[in-house]
Design a protein around this motif. Sequence first.
Motif, PDB file in Angstrom:
ATOM      1  N   ASP A 218       0.835  -1.201   0.000  1.00  0.00           N
ATOM      2  CA  ASP A 218       0.000   0.000   0.000  1.00  0.00           C
ATOM      3  C   ASP A 218       0.870   1.251   0.000  1.00  0.00           C
ATOM      4  OD1 ASP A 218      -2.409  -1.386   0.010  1.00  0.00           O
ATOM      5  OD2 ASP A 218      -2.460  -1.521   2.198  1.00  0.00           O
ATOM      6  N   ILE A 219       0.572   2.163  -0.921  1.00  0.00           N
ATOM      7  CA  ILE A 219       1.309   3.419  -1.059  1.00  0.00           C
ATOM      8  C   ILE A 219       0.312   4.561  -1.096  1.00  0.00           C
ATOM      9  CG2 ILE A 219       2.904   4.762  -2.487  1.00  0.00           C
ATOM     10  CD1 ILE A 219       3.862   2.086  -3.689  1.00  0.00           C
ATOM     11  N   ASP A 220       0.516   5.546  -0.244  1.00  0.00           N
ATOM     12  CA  ASP A 220      -0.291   6.769  -0.253  1.00  0.00           C
ATOM     13  C   ASP A 220       0.589   7.945  -0.639  1.00  0.00           C
ATOM     14  OD1 ASP A 220      -2.623   5.496   0.546  1.00  0.00           O
ATOM     15  OD2 ASP A 220      -2.206   5.789   2.675  1.00  0.00           O
ATOM     16  N   PHE A 221      -0.012   8.973  -1.238  1.00  0.00           N
ATOM     17  CA  PHE A 221       0.777  10.157  -1.571  1.00  0.00           C
ATOM     18  C   PHE A 221      -0.106  11.393  -1.644  1.00  0.00           C
ATOM     19  CE2 PHE A 221      -0.366   8.150  -5.641  1.00  0.00           C
ATOM     20  CZ  PHE A 221      -0.962   9.201  -6.319  1.00  0.00           C
ATOM     21  N   SER A 222       0.522  12.523  -1.401  1.00  0.00           N
ATOM     22  CA  SER A 222      -0.078  13.836  -1.603  1.00  0.00           C
ATOM     23  C   SER A 222       0.995  14.709  -2.238  1.00  0.00           C
ATOM     24  CB  SER A 222      -0.548  14.441  -0.276  1.00  0.00           C
ATOM     25  OG  SER A 222      -1.093  15.733  -0.472  1.00  0.00           O
ATOM     26  N   VAL A 223       0.790  15.059  -3.495  1.00  0.00           N
ATOM     27  CA  VAL A 223       1.805  15.744  -4.294  1.00  0.00           C
ATOM     28  C   VAL A 223       1.264  17.098  -4.728  1.00  0.00           C
ATOM     29  CG1 VAL A 223       3.119  15.673  -6.443  1.00  0.00           C
ATOM     30  CG2 VAL A 223       2.817  13.587  -5.086  1.00  0.00           C
ATOM     31  N   GLU A 224       1.891  18.165  -4.256  1.00  0.00           N
ATOM     32  CA  GLU A 224       1.426  19.516  -4.566  1.00  0.00           C
ATOM     33  C   GLU A 224       2.326  20.183  -5.595  1.00  0.00           C
ATOM     34  OE1 GLU A 224       0.761  21.860  -1.107  1.00  0.00           O
ATOM     35  OE2 GLU A 224      -0.542  20.365  -0.142  1.00  0.00           O
ATOM     36  N   PHE A 225       1.742  21.112  -6.348  1.00  0.00           N
ATOM     37  CA  PHE A 225       2.517  21.884  -7.310  1.00  0.00           C
ATOM     38  C   PHE A 225       1.940  23.287  -7.407  1.00  0.00           C
ATOM     39  CE2 PHE A 225      -0.557  19.088  -9.366  1.00  0.00           C
ATOM     40  CZ  PHE A 225      -1.330  19.946 -10.124  1.00  0.00           C
ATOM     41  N   ASP A 226       2.818  24.277  -7.605  1.00  0.00           N
ATOM     42  CA  ASP A 226       2.379  25.670  -7.702  1.00  0.00           C
ATOM     43  C   ASP A 226       3.439  26.494  -8.400  1.00  0.00           C
ATOM     44  OD1 ASP A 226       4.390  26.249  -5.788  1.00  0.00           O
ATOM     45  OD2 ASP A 226       2.999  25.940  -4.137  1.00  0.00           O
ATOM     46  N   LYS A 227       3.253  27.827  -8.382  1.00  0.00           N
ATOM     47  CA  LYS A 227       4.161  28.725  -9.095  1.00  0.00           C
ATOM     48  C   LYS A 227       5.157  29.418  -8.183  1.00  0.00           C
ATOM     49  CE  LYS A 227       1.801  30.055 -13.341  1.00  0.00           C
ATOM     50  NZ  LYS A 227       1.462  31.208 -14.195  1.00  0.00           N
TER      51      LYS A 227
ATOM     52  N   GLY B 191      -2.097  23.049  -7.695  1.00  0.00           N
ATOM     53  CA  GLY B 191      -2.952  21.886  -7.538  1.00  0.00           C
ATOM     54  C   GLY B 191      -2.315  20.809  -6.695  1.00  0.00           C
ATOM     55  N   LYS B 192      -2.979  19.654  -6.682  1.00  0.00           N
ATOM     56  CA  LYS B 192      -2.523  18.536  -5.856  1.00  0.00           C
ATOM     57  C   LYS B 192      -3.010  17.227  -6.465  1.00  0.00           C
ATOM     58  CE  LYS B 192      -4.545  18.098  -1.849  1.00  0.00           C
ATOM     59  NZ  LYS B 192      -4.911  18.310  -0.423  1.00  0.00           N
ATOM     60  N   HIS B 193      -2.124  16.230  -6.497  1.00  0.00           N
ATOM     61  CA  HIS B 193      -2.484  14.861  -6.870  1.00  0.00           C
ATOM     62  C   HIS B 193      -2.486  14.020  -5.592  1.00  0.00           C
ATOM     63  CE1 HIS B 193      -1.906  15.923 -11.034  1.00  0.00           C
ATOM     64  NE2 HIS B 193      -0.599  16.069 -10.912  1.00  0.00           N
ATOM     65  N   THR B 194      -3.494  13.185  -5.408  1.00  0.00           N
ATOM     66  CA  THR B 194      -3.556  12.347  -4.217  1.00  0.00           C
ATOM     67  C   THR B 194      -3.742  10.886  -4.592  1.00  0.00           C
ATOM     68  OG1 THR B 194      -5.942  12.731  -4.000  1.00  0.00           O
ATOM     69  CG2 THR B 194      -4.466  14.214  -2.783  1.00  0.00           C
ATOM     70  N   SER B 195      -3.443  10.010  -3.627  1.00  0.00           N
ATOM     71  CA  SER B 195      -3.446   8.574  -3.883  1.00  0.00           C
ATOM     72  C   SER B 195      -4.833   7.983  -4.022  1.00  0.00           C
ATOM     73  CB  SER B 195      -2.671   7.839  -2.783  1.00  0.00           C
ATOM     74  OG  SER B 195      -3.078   8.255  -1.501  1.00  0.00           O
ATOM     75  N   ASP B 196      -5.878   8.765  -3.790  1.00  0.00           N
ATOM     76  CA  ASP B 196      -7.215   8.292  -4.148  1.00  0.00           C
ATOM     77  C   ASP B 196      -7.505   8.564  -5.624  1.00  0.00           C
ATOM     78  OD1 ASP B 196      -7.435  11.018  -3.960  1.00  0.00           O
ATOM     79  OD2 ASP B 196      -9.074  11.025  -2.507  1.00  0.00           O
ATOM     80  N   PHE B 197      -6.447   8.931  -6.362  1.00  0.00           N
ATOM     81  CA  PHE B 197      -6.466   9.173  -7.805  1.00  0.00           C
ATOM     82  C   PHE B 197      -7.406  10.321  -8.172  1.00  0.00           C
ATOM     83  CE2 PHE B 197      -3.739   5.685  -8.003  1.00  0.00           C
ATOM     84  CZ  PHE B 197      -3.184   5.636  -9.263  1.00  0.00           C
ATOM     85  N   ILE B 198      -7.254  11.390  -7.390  1.00  0.00           N
ATOM     86  CA  ILE B 198      -7.941  12.646  -7.647  1.00  0.00           C
ATOM     87  C   ILE B 198      -6.901  13.744  -7.866  1.00  0.00           C
ATOM     88  CG2 ILE B 198      -9.521  14.393  -6.728  1.00  0.00           C
ATOM     89  CD1 ILE B 198     -10.881  11.754  -7.351  1.00  0.00           C
ATOM     90  N   SER B 199      -7.153  14.612  -8.841  1.00  0.00           N
ATOM     91  CA  SER B 199      -6.360  15.829  -9.017  1.00  0.00           C
ATOM     92  C   SER B 199      -7.250  17.017  -8.685  1.00  0.00           C
ATOM     93  CB  SER B 199      -5.858  15.965 -10.463  1.00  0.00           C
ATOM     94  OG  SER B 199      -4.954  14.939 -10.792  1.00  0.00           O
ATOM     95  N   GLU B 200      -6.785  17.841  -7.756  1.00  0.00           N
ATOM     96  CA  GLU B 200      -7.493  19.074  -7.405  1.00  0.00           C
ATOM     97  C   GLU B 200      -6.714  20.237  -7.984  1.00  0.00           C
ATOM     98  OE1 GLU B 200      -7.941  19.233  -3.202  1.00  0.00           O
ATOM     99  OE2 GLU B 200      -9.312  17.518  -3.118  1.00  0.00           O
ATOM    100  N   LEU B 201      -7.389  21.072  -8.771  1.00  0.00           N
ATOM    101  CA  LEU B 201      -6.721  22.130  -9.512  1.00  0.00           C
ATOM    102  C   LEU B 201      -7.307  23.493  -9.195  1.00  0.00           C
ATOM    103  CD1 LEU B 201      -6.881  20.367 -13.001  1.00  0.00           C
ATOM    104  CD2 LEU B 201      -5.027  20.197 -11.338  1.00  0.00           C
ATOM    105  N   GLU B 202      -6.451  24.503  -9.102  1.00  0.00           N
ATOM    106  CA  GLU B 202      -6.899  25.893  -9.055  1.00  0.00           C
ATOM    107  C   GLU B 202      -6.493  26.523 -10.380  1.00  0.00           C
ATOM    108  OE1 GLU B 202      -5.673  28.012  -5.581  1.00  0.00           O
ATOM    109  OE2 GLU B 202      -6.258  26.392  -4.216  1.00  0.00           O
ATOM    110  N   VAL B 203      -7.479  27.106 -11.068  1.00  0.00           N
ATOM    111  CA  VAL B 203      -7.245  27.565 -12.434  1.00  0.00           C
ATOM    112  C   VAL B 203      -7.750  28.990 -12.613  1.00  0.00           C
ATOM    113  CG1 VAL B 203      -7.476  25.205 -13.286  1.00  0.00           C
ATOM    114  CG2 VAL B 203      -9.448  26.722 -13.360  1.00  0.00           C
ATOM    115  N   LEU B 204      -7.184  29.666 -13.609  1.00  0.00           N
ATOM    116  CA  LEU B 204      -7.637  31.008 -14.010  1.00  0.00           C
ATOM    117  C   LEU B 204      -8.085  30.962 -15.462  1.00  0.00           C
ATOM    118  CD1 LEU B 204      -4.871  33.294 -12.448  1.00  0.00           C
ATOM    119  CD2 LEU B 204      -7.263  33.140 -11.734  1.00  0.00           C
ATOM    120  N   PRO B 205      -9.189  31.651 -15.778  1.00  0.00           N
ATOM    121  CA  PRO B 205      -9.631  31.701 -17.184  1.00  0.00           C
ATOM    122  C   PRO B 205      -8.621  32.409 -18.061  1.00  0.00           C
ATOM    123  CG  PRO B 205     -11.361  32.445 -15.665  1.00  0.00           C
ATOM    124  CD  PRO B 205     -10.090  32.368 -14.879  1.00  0.00           C
ATOM    125  N   LEU B 206      -8.540  32.009 -19.317  1.00  0.00           N
ATOM    126  CA  LEU B 206      -7.652  32.670 -20.276  1.00  0.00           C
ATOM    127  C   LEU B 206      -8.401  33.791 -20.989  1.00  0.00           C
ATOM    128  CD1 LEU B 206      -5.840  29.599 -21.858  1.00  0.00           C
ATOM    129  CD2 LEU B 206      -4.971  31.211 -20.141  1.00  0.00           C
TER     130      LEU B 206
END
Length: 258
Positions: free
Chosen positions: A22-31, A243-258
């Motif tokens: 079993d492997i769990d993870f929480s991976v964040e990314f930003d600017k 955003g963030k990737h998690t081990s429940d295979f969900i990606s949560e994203l914060e986005v801005l319109p172009l």
Amino acid sequence: MLYNQIINLTIGNKQYNNKIIDIDFSVEFDKTPEPNIHEISIWNTSEDTKANIKKGLPVILNVGYGEDIGSIVVGTIGSYEVNYFEVDNELKLFVGDGIDKWISGKISKSYKANISALSVVNDLLSSFGLEVGKLSLKSNITYPSGISFNSSLKEALKKVANDTGSNFYIKNGMVFIVSDGFNVSSGFLLNKDTGLIGTPERLDIDGKDGWKIRCLLNHRLSTDSLLQVQSRSLNGNVKVVKGKHTSDFISELEVLPL
């Protein structure tokens, strides 16, 4: 295919996958220029495995579905802890994007008059052997009187990025110094048939009208990714800010319109 979830974890010369452990993870990314610290947990490992874990070991985390797998973490162990519960034990790693190089990387250097910002950045990065993701400065200014640094490498790069009006961040052990118009990927259509979960929610992002989006994990999504979103509340093109990737295979994203 989406149900054949794959997690492949490499620590040093050891490999683990979610078919046998079993492997769990929480991976964040930003600017931000601060290296992201990712949390990766391996459950019920042997005592020998725990004993061989040490700070500075390289870590690669690949995830995906079936044969569609890609890296979401390339870094090193900054610290770790072992937690014991009633019947389980957790080896929890705190992994940074090249974290050791940034903590210990000091620079004391002077550059001649009329040197360009791009030349400075290239020299700084080559001095430390850091891998470049993309250098696309908003304004490749020159320094008429030259420029000197006596600081950490991170602070030196932050200054050049600020001077040129560029964004500076680290992703998967690589350095990005880019303009606001830079996009790392495009062409992702996100709707209820391609992984969108629920309805996008309005969100304030540094004083701008943005959105929070949840979708099935996609290893290709990261900072500066472009998306075409189709939903009841949001229809149009957006750009990922964090955003963030998690081990429940969900990606949560914060986005801005172009």
